[in-house]
Every structure is written in C-alpha cells, then in structure tokens.
Design a protein around this motif. Structure first.
Motif, PDB file in Angstrom:
ATOM      1  N   VAL A   1     -52.575  27.302  68.716  1.00  0.00           N
ATOM      2  CA  VAL A   1     -52.735  26.341  69.670  1.00  0.00           C
ATOM      3  C   VAL A   1     -51.693  25.431  69.920  1.00  0.00           C
ATOM      4  O   VAL A   1     -51.277  24.881  70.960  1.00  0.00           O
ATOM      5  CB  VAL A   1     -53.934  25.423  69.171  1.00  0.00           C
ATOM      6  CG1 VAL A   1     -54.065  24.074  70.127  1.00  0.00           C
ATOM      7  CG2 VAL A   1     -55.232  26.153  69.432  1.00  0.00           C
ATOM      8  N   PHE A   2     -50.662  25.154  68.942  1.00  0.00           N
ATOM      9  CA  PHE A   2     -49.541  24.312  69.019  1.00  0.00           C
ATOM     10  C   PHE A   2     -48.516  24.823  69.784  1.00  0.00           C
ATOM     11  O   PHE A   2     -48.043  24.385  70.643  1.00  0.00           O
ATOM     12  CB  PHE A   2     -48.963  24.008  67.526  1.00  0.00           C
ATOM     13  CG  PHE A   2     -47.745  23.160  67.633  1.00  0.00           C
ATOM     14  CD1 PHE A   2     -47.556  21.938  67.962  1.00  0.00           C
ATOM     15  CD2 PHE A   2     -46.560  23.865  67.526  1.00  0.00           C
ATOM     16  CE1 PHE A   2     -46.570  21.098  68.135  1.00  0.00           C
ATOM     17  CE2 PHE A   2     -45.275  23.241  67.520  1.00  0.00           C
ATOM     18  CZ  PHE A   2     -45.257  21.732  67.816  1.00  0.00           C
ATOM     19  N   VAL A   3     -48.366  26.033  69.599  1.00  0.00           N
ATOM     20  CA  VAL A   3     -47.322  27.092  70.416  1.00  0.00           C
ATOM     21  C   VAL A   3     -47.799  26.973  71.672  1.00  0.00           C
ATOM     22  O   VAL A   3     -46.760  26.911  72.749  1.00  0.00           O
ATOM     23  CB  VAL A   3     -47.051  28.458  69.846  1.00  0.00           C
ATOM     24  CG1 VAL A   3     -46.238  29.203  70.569  1.00  0.00           C
ATOM     25  CG2 VAL A   3     -46.363  28.269  68.433  1.00  0.00           C
ATOM     26  N   GLY A   4     -49.001  27.333  72.133  1.00  0.00           N
ATOM     27  CA  GLY A   4     -49.524  27.343  73.513  1.00  0.00           C
ATOM     28  C   GLY A   4     -49.237  25.872  74.182  1.00  0.00           C
ATOM     29  O   GLY A   4     -48.846  25.936  75.309  1.00  0.00           O
TER      30      GLY A   4
ATOM     31  N   VAL B   1     -55.305  28.680  60.105  1.00  0.00           N
ATOM     32  CA  VAL B   1     -54.017  28.326  59.976  1.00  0.00           C
ATOM     33  C   VAL B   1     -53.336  29.030  61.161  1.00  0.00           C
ATOM     34  O   VAL B   1     -52.581  28.224  61.963  1.00  0.00           O
ATOM     35  CB  VAL B   1     -53.257  28.359  58.896  1.00  0.00           C
ATOM     36  CG1 VAL B   1     -51.929  28.301  59.061  1.00  0.00           C
ATOM     37  CG2 VAL B   1     -53.944  27.621  57.726  1.00  0.00           C
ATOM     38  N   GLY B   2     -53.524  30.017  61.379  1.00  0.00           N
ATOM     39  CA  GLY B   2     -52.749  31.011  62.430  1.00  0.00           C
ATOM     40  C   GLY B   2     -53.528  30.330  63.993  1.00  0.00           C
ATOM     41  O   GLY B   2     -52.870  30.449  64.758  1.00  0.00           O
TER      42      GLY B   2
ATOM     43  N   LEU C   1     -38.172  15.546  71.879  1.00  0.00           N
ATOM     44  CA  LEU C   1     -38.774  16.649  72.488  1.00  0.00           C
ATOM     45  C   LEU C   1     -40.623  16.328  72.901  1.00  0.00           C
ATOM     46  O   LEU C   1     -40.825  16.575  74.013  1.00  0.00           O
ATOM     47  CB  LEU C   1     -38.990  17.861  71.915  1.00  0.00           C
ATOM     48  CG  LEU C   1     -39.363  19.429  72.543  1.00  0.00           C
ATOM     49  CD1 LEU C   1     -38.783  19.665  73.483  1.00  0.00           C
ATOM     50  CD2 LEU C   1     -39.465  20.365  71.303  1.00  0.00           C
ATOM     51  N   PHE C   2     -41.325  15.863  71.982  1.00  0.00           N
ATOM     52  CA  PHE C   2     -42.717  15.535  72.241  1.00  0.00           C
ATOM     53  C   PHE C   2     -42.758  14.351  73.256  1.00  0.00           C
ATOM     54  O   PHE C   2     -43.564  14.607  74.037  1.00  0.00           O
ATOM     55  CB  PHE C   2     -43.189  14.749  70.744  1.00  0.00           C
ATOM     56  CG  PHE C   2     -43.463  16.272  69.981  1.00  0.00           C
ATOM     57  CD1 PHE C   2     -43.614  17.521  70.422  1.00  0.00           C
ATOM     58  CD2 PHE C   2     -43.651  16.009  68.487  1.00  0.00           C
ATOM     59  CE1 PHE C   2     -43.769  18.512  69.470  1.00  0.00           C
ATOM     60  CE2 PHE C   2     -44.013  16.821  67.743  1.00  0.00           C
ATOM     61  CZ  PHE C   2     -44.072  18.369  68.255  1.00  0.00           C
TER      62      PHE C   2
ATOM     63  N   MET D   1     -49.949  14.687  64.635  1.00  0.00           N
ATOM     64  CA  MET D   1     -48.598  15.439  64.830  1.00  0.00           C
ATOM     65  C   MET D   1     -47.667  14.932  63.690  1.00  0.00           C
ATOM     66  O   MET D   1     -46.843  15.894  63.200  1.00  0.00           O
ATOM     67  CB  MET D   1     -48.146  14.895  66.043  1.00  0.00           C
ATOM     68  CG  MET D   1     -48.868  15.629  67.239  1.00  0.00           C
ATOM     69  SD  MET D   1     -47.971  15.157  68.953  1.00  0.00           S
ATOM     70  CE  MET D   1     -46.876  16.186  69.152  1.00  0.00           C
ATOM     71  N   VAL D   2     -47.586  13.757  63.373  1.00  0.00           N
ATOM     72  CA  VAL D   2     -46.769  13.346  62.224  1.00  0.00           C
ATOM     73  C   VAL D   2     -47.170  14.038  60.922  1.00  0.00           C
ATOM     74  O   VAL D   2     -46.475  14.360  60.198  1.00  0.00           O
ATOM     75  CB  VAL D   2     -46.823  11.755  62.192  1.00  0.00           C
ATOM     76  CG1 VAL D   2     -46.287  11.257  60.943  1.00  0.00           C
ATOM     77  CG2 VAL D   2     -46.132  11.236  63.246  1.00  0.00           C
ATOM     78  N   GLY D   3     -48.741  14.003  60.675  1.00  0.00           N
ATOM     79  CA  GLY D   3     -48.886  14.758  59.345  1.00  0.00           C
ATOM     80  C   GLY D   3     -48.698  15.915  59.371  1.00  0.00           C
ATOM     81  O   GLY D   3     -48.535  16.415  58.450  1.00  0.00           O
ATOM     82  N   GLY D   4     -48.971  16.730  60.340  1.00  0.00           N
ATOM     83  CA  GLY D   4     -48.830  18.053  60.649  1.00  0.00           C
ATOM     84  C   GLY D   4     -47.333  18.489  60.240  1.00  0.00           C
ATOM     85  O   GLY D   4     -46.790  19.316  59.644  1.00  0.00           O
ATOM     86  N   SER D   5     -46.459  17.689  60.872  1.00  0.00           N
ATOM     87  CA  SER D   5     -45.008  17.808  60.556  1.00  0.00           C
ATOM     88  C   SER D   5     -44.607  17.584  59.103  1.00  0.00           C
ATOM     89  O   SER D   5     -43.920  18.268  58.497  1.00  0.00           O
ATOM     90  CB  SER D   5     -44.156  16.888  61.534  1.00  0.00           C
ATOM     91  OG  SER D   5     -44.226  17.099  62.890  1.00  0.00           O
ATOM     92  N   LEU D   6     -45.205  16.635  58.519  1.00  0.00           N
ATOM     93  CA  LEU D   6     -44.783  16.425  57.102  1.00  0.00           C
ATOM     94  C   LEU D   6     -45.387  17.277  56.189  1.00  0.00           C
ATOM     95  O   LEU D   6     -44.828  17.709  55.280  1.00  0.00           O
ATOM     96  CB  LEU D   6     -45.473  14.780  57.007  1.00  0.00           C
ATOM     97  CG  LEU D   6     -45.307  14.426  55.511  1.00  0.00           C
ATOM     98  CD1 LEU D   6     -43.890  14.230  55.261  1.00  0.00           C
ATOM     99  CD2 LEU D   6     -46.314  13.035  55.253  1.00  0.00           C
ATOM    100  N   LEU D   7     -46.545  17.774  56.497  1.00  0.00           N
ATOM    101  CA  LEU D   7     -47.145  18.621  55.700  1.00  0.00           C
ATOM    102  C   LEU D   7     -46.515  20.149  55.861  1.00  0.00           C
ATOM    103  O   LEU D   7     -45.944  20.796  54.745  1.00  0.00           O
ATOM    104  CB  LEU D   7     -48.730  18.960  56.107  1.00  0.00           C
ATOM    105  CG  LEU D   7     -49.395  19.911  55.349  1.00  0.00           C
ATOM    106  CD1 LEU D   7     -49.721  19.292  53.923  1.00  0.00           C
ATOM    107  CD2 LEU D   7     -50.726  20.218  55.962  1.00  0.00           C
ATOM    108  N   GLY D   8     -46.172  20.520  56.918  1.00  0.00           N
ATOM    109  CA  GLY D   8     -45.276  21.546  57.216  1.00  0.00           C
ATOM    110  C   GLY D   8     -43.826  21.640  56.399  1.00  0.00           C
ATOM    111  O   GLY D   8     -43.248  22.420  55.800  1.00  0.00           O
TER     112      GLY D   8
END
Length: 141
Positions: free
Chosen positions: A88-91, A82-83, A28-29, A55-62
């Motif tokens: 920003v990501f959803v936008g 965090v919000g 998707l990305f 992006m990879v770090g955020g995915s792993l942390l999430g």
C-alpha cells in the motif's frame, strides 16, 4: 584521546546523516502532498493527524528494526499483513510520483521548452542509472 575523538566524529556524522536523510524523506512527502491527498481521497480531513503520526511512527519503527536487525517469526499471516502494508505504501508513493510527473509537460509548455522535454526526461533517467551503478559498483565495495 583518539578513541574519544573518533567516537565523537562518528556520532556527529551519524546524527548529521540521519537529519539529512530524514529531512529528505519529509521533503519528499511534503512535495508529493501525500497526507493531504490521502485525506482528500478518503474524505477524512479530521484524521490528518493520525496519518501524520502513522508515517512518523512507521519511519521510526522501520529505522529501529533495520538498525537492530529485528526478525519477525510470527508466521505467514503476519508476514502477509506486513507485505500488504508495504505494498500500500509503495503504491501510494508511485501514484504520488505519477502525479508529480504530470507537472513536467505543463511546466515545459509554459516555459516554451516542449522541444527539450525528452532531453529532460532522459537526463533524469540517465542520472538515476549512473547513481545506481556508482552505488552498486563503487560505493558498496
């Protein structure tokens, strides 16, 4: 022997599911060209590796925080940050999807299928609704 077989099967299914979901997210990305588009908009082509790592770090942390049920109790200021990052990501994802949807009318025009464009969009919407209803009422129970 049955417990070991069950554990092995669960491990195999977990790894296969993780690879499938991770591959889907990365696809998707890539399809949405989020990283190159972000670098283009911010004129920071030299920082592309930082964007990819984030992006990879955020995915792993999430994933880890969801898997181990982490809780943040650092106060409203941290929750606000965090919000903000989530927003920003959803936008960015919504903007990238909007750019992809602009491709549909062009594709329909080139394939001489403009009279079927409404049906194509309705099929996408109905498929999404049907999949969501199945997930809520059948799969989640």
């Amino acid at each position: 022997m049955t417990a070991q077989l069950s554990l092995g099967l669960h491990l195999l299914l977990g790894i296969a599911g993780g690879i499938a979901v991770g591959g889907g997210v990365i696809a998707l990305f890539i399809v949405l060209d989020m990283v190159p588009r972000l670098a283009q908009l911010t004129s920071s082509y030299d920082k592309v590796h930082w964007y990819e790592g984030a992006m990879v770090g955020g995915s792993l942390l999430g994933t880890m925080s969801d898997f181990w049920n982490w809780r943040i109790s650092a106060g409203p200021l941290v929750e606000l940050g965090v919000g903000l990052f989530d927003g920003v990501f959803v936008g960015m994802l919504a903007a990238a999807l909007t750019e992809v949807l602009n491709v549909l009318p062009i594709l329909a025009k080139r394939l001489r299928m403009t009279h079927l464009l409404f049906g194509l969009l309705m099929a996408m919407v109905c498929g999404k609704v049907a999949g969501s209803l199945f997930d809520w009422f059948v799969y989640q129970q």
